[in-house]
Design an enzyme around this catalytic site. Sequence first.
Site, PDB file in Angstrom:
ATOM      1  N   HIS A   1       0.856  -1.199   0.000  1.00  0.00           N
ATOM      2  CA  HIS A   1       0.000   0.000   0.000  1.00  0.00           C
ATOM      3  C   HIS A   1       0.890   1.247   0.000  1.00  0.00           C
ATOM      4  CE1 HIS A   1      -2.885   3.028   1.263  1.00  0.00           C
ATOM      5  NE2 HIS A   1      -3.822   2.191   0.849  1.00  0.00           N
TER       6      HIS A   1
ATOM      7  N   GLU B   1      -4.062   1.930  -7.482  1.00  0.00           N
ATOM      8  CA  GLU B   1      -4.400   3.058  -6.611  1.00  0.00           C
ATOM      9  C   GLU B   1      -3.501   4.247  -6.936  1.00  0.00           C
ATOM     10  OE1 GLU B   1      -6.580   1.826  -2.833  1.00  0.00           O
ATOM     11  OE2 GLU B   1      -4.456   1.794  -2.354  1.00  0.00           O
TER      12      GLU B   1
HETATM   13  C1  PEP Z   1      -6.766   3.396   0.337  1.00  0.00           C
HETATM   14  O1  PEP Z   1      -6.091   3.917   1.215  1.00  0.00           O
HETATM   15  O2  PEP Z   1      -6.502   2.253  -0.062  1.00  0.00           O
HETATM   16  C2  PEP Z   1      -7.874   4.163  -0.225  1.00  0.00           C
HETATM   17  C3  PEP Z   1      -8.351   3.798  -1.369  1.00  0.00           C
HETATM   18  O3  PEP Z   1      -8.319   5.229   0.518  1.00  0.00           O
HETATM   19  P1  PEP Z   1      -9.565   6.207   0.176  1.00  0.00           P
HETATM   20  O4  PEP Z   1     -10.675   5.346  -0.337  1.00  0.00           O
HETATM   21  O5  PEP Z   1      -9.892   6.842   1.469  1.00  0.00           O
HETATM   22  O6  PEP Z   1      -9.071   7.170  -0.853  1.00  0.00           O
END
Ligand code: PEP
Length: 258
Positions: free
Chosen positions: A101, A171
């Site tokens: 992450h 992400e």
């Molecule tokens: C995450 O930290 O994996 C994430 C997607 O956070 P958020 O949905 O709060 O942007």
Amino acid sequence: MPHTSHKKLIVGNWKMNPATSAEAKKLARKFKRAAVTLEHTEVVICPPLPFITICSSRKKVSHFHMGAQVASTQEESGPHTGEVGAHMLRDIGVEYVIVGHSEQRKRGDTDLLVAARLKAVLGQGMTPILCVGEATRDESGAYLEALKNQIKASCGDLLKSSAKSIIVAYEPIWAIGAAEAMKAEDVYETSLFIKKVFADLYGADMGLKVTVLYGGSVTFRNAPDIIAIGKVDGLLVGRESVNVPGFVELLKAVDLVG
Ligand code: PEP
């Protein structure tokens, strides 16, 4: 257990929330209740380590799975203060583990460490959710090269037989904890790129088979479009995953997309 079904996968990354085990238990109970009603969706919750046991159930709950936010690179028990082995997570019923992450990469996880965590999780027969994503975007598309390199380095020397079990969570760092998610059309484009990277690394069939999730400011409002237009296999949800009405609504809305 690799995610091989055609169902959507919604992963809730609770991060360092909630503050107490009583609250965690309550959240899990509500999400289990929602999960059993789903038809086309599987739910994974990833509470902080001390709350995993209290959130899981002795009896199997349909469409509901336990995940963890991290696993050690150490594959055997021993003198590793502060570490939590993948074998220990498996022992308490964890099936999925988030690896790499961006919040952990920021605290020092290198691609090398990420690759070692991946191996440890796979070695215990659990499914790693490998997080990748660019810090910023540029007009010239250099971020795509960076994304490719990050995927390659994070997978390290994994053989195809192991890589088959990885779930990739795309992400983009700039969309995490932001006001808005990435546009669904852009999610589609980048998820195709990630599939192409997997095809180049492990063969054309892997490009078709790899499970790709999107994460970054997903809410119950934008989730259906990200699934339908972004054509991803599921979502990694941060803040909205500890907001009971929002997450329950999100599960229902995604389930309706089919
Ligand atoms: C995450 O930290 O994996 C994430 C997607 O956070 P958020 O949905 O709060 O942007």
